[in-house]
Design an enzyme around this catalytic site. Sequence first.
Site, PDB file in Angstrom:
ATOM      1  N   GLU A 139      -0.671  -8.507   5.296  1.00 55.12           N
ATOM      2  CA  GLU A 139      -0.434  -8.535   6.752  1.00 55.12           C
ATOM      3  C   GLU A 139      -1.734  -8.404   7.549  1.00 55.12           C
ATOM      4  OE1 GLU A 139      -0.159  -5.941   4.903  1.00 55.12           O
ATOM      5  OE2 GLU A 139      -0.729  -4.146   6.020  1.00 55.12           O
ATOM      6  N   HIS A 159      -3.458  -5.755   1.342  1.00 53.57           N
ATOM      7  CA  HIS A 159      -2.685  -5.920   2.582  1.00 53.57           C
ATOM      8  C   HIS A 159      -2.594  -7.381   3.026  1.00 53.57           C
ATOM      9  CE1 HIS A 159      -2.446  -1.649   3.932  1.00 53.57           C
ATOM     10  NE2 HIS A 159      -3.468  -1.528   3.104  1.00 53.57           N
ATOM     11  N   CYS A 206       0.834  -1.199   0.000  1.00 51.65           N
ATOM     12  CA  CYS A 206       0.000   0.000   0.000  1.00 51.65           C
ATOM     13  C   CYS A 206       0.877   1.261   0.000  1.00 51.65           C
ATOM     14  CB  CYS A 206      -0.984  -0.063   1.161  1.00 51.65           C
ATOM     15  SG  CYS A 206      -2.467   0.899   0.862  1.00 51.65           S
TER      16      CYS A 206
HETATM   17  N1  LIG Z   1      -3.343   1.870   3.870  1.00 52.52           N
HETATM   18  C1  LIG Z   1      -2.539   2.661   3.242  1.00 52.52           C
HETATM   19  O1  LIG Z   1      -1.333   2.386   3.122  1.00 52.52           O
HETATM   20  C2  LIG Z   1      -3.052   3.954   2.714  1.00 52.52           C
HETATM   21  C3  LIG Z   1      -2.383   4.266   1.416  1.00 52.52           C
HETATM   22  C4  LIG Z   1      -2.418   5.692   0.942  1.00 52.52           C
HETATM   23  N2  LIG Z   1      -1.947   6.608   1.868  1.00 52.52           N
HETATM   24  C5  LIG Z   1      -3.708   5.966   0.265  1.00 52.52           C
HETATM   25  O2  LIG Z   1      -4.716   6.280   0.878  1.00 52.52           O
HETATM   26  O3  LIG Z   1      -3.715   5.837  -0.936  1.00 52.52           O
END
Ligand SMILES: NC(=O)CC[C@H](N)C(=O)O
Length: 227
Positions: A196, A194, A86
């Site tokens: 994790e 994700h 992410c």
């Molecule tokens: N969960 C995250 O890593 C958020 C990713 C990023 N900051 C977004 O909103 O695109």
Amino acid sequence: MKFAVIVFPGSNCDRDMYYAAKDALGAEAELVWYQTANLENYDAILIPGGFSYGDYLRTGAIASTSHIVNEIKQQAERGTPVLGVCNGFQILLEAGLLPGAMLRNKNLKFMCHFEELIVENSNTMFTSAYESKQMISLPIAHGEGNYYCDDATLDQLKENNQIVFTYASNPNGSINDIAGIINEAGNVLGMMPHPERAVESLLGSADGLELFKSVLNNWRETYVAGA
Ligand SMILES: NC(=O)CC[C@H](N)C(=O)O
């Protein structure tokens, strides 16, 4: 095997990543503050999600200029596995460790839910515990997950089997349904979903654990005699 979980100001998935590596997988793991100069004592580097530097400028742009990213580049050149999830993926793109760029989601909304993914390449150090074309369920949580690259880059990604995960039902507008890509050398993976957050069934899915197992198995096969 020891994992480094890099923590930037604004990271918010660092504890989840730590839990996945340490508790769910059972490996060694340490949270590593971004001002740390040296990553030599780690076998793999995990760049977690979040909102580094408040997502100002562009997501991942400010974090990508920090000194630790140079250190991550050096370790990546030596073949150390690097996983960016992410915001971690966004940082890898901004740092030039992976090609392409991230745009706002096509519906301009932050999205947070489970998505079905297809494992397009199970022949990597991050995905060897999956079957080819296996469908897995992982959560997404992003506002800028609409992966984009030019045609030449897309051709290269396809030719070299660098597209590792795609969405079964594209939620964000990513080109070719791309959810995760790997570098040509095969040791730097960036993905928006994700793993994790999906390491035990209590969390809604345990499909993410296989990714961490793949990294550990690969490390054992490479470094532990008789493994
Ligand atoms: N969960 C995250 O890593 C958020 C990713 C990023 N900051 C977004 O909103 O695109």
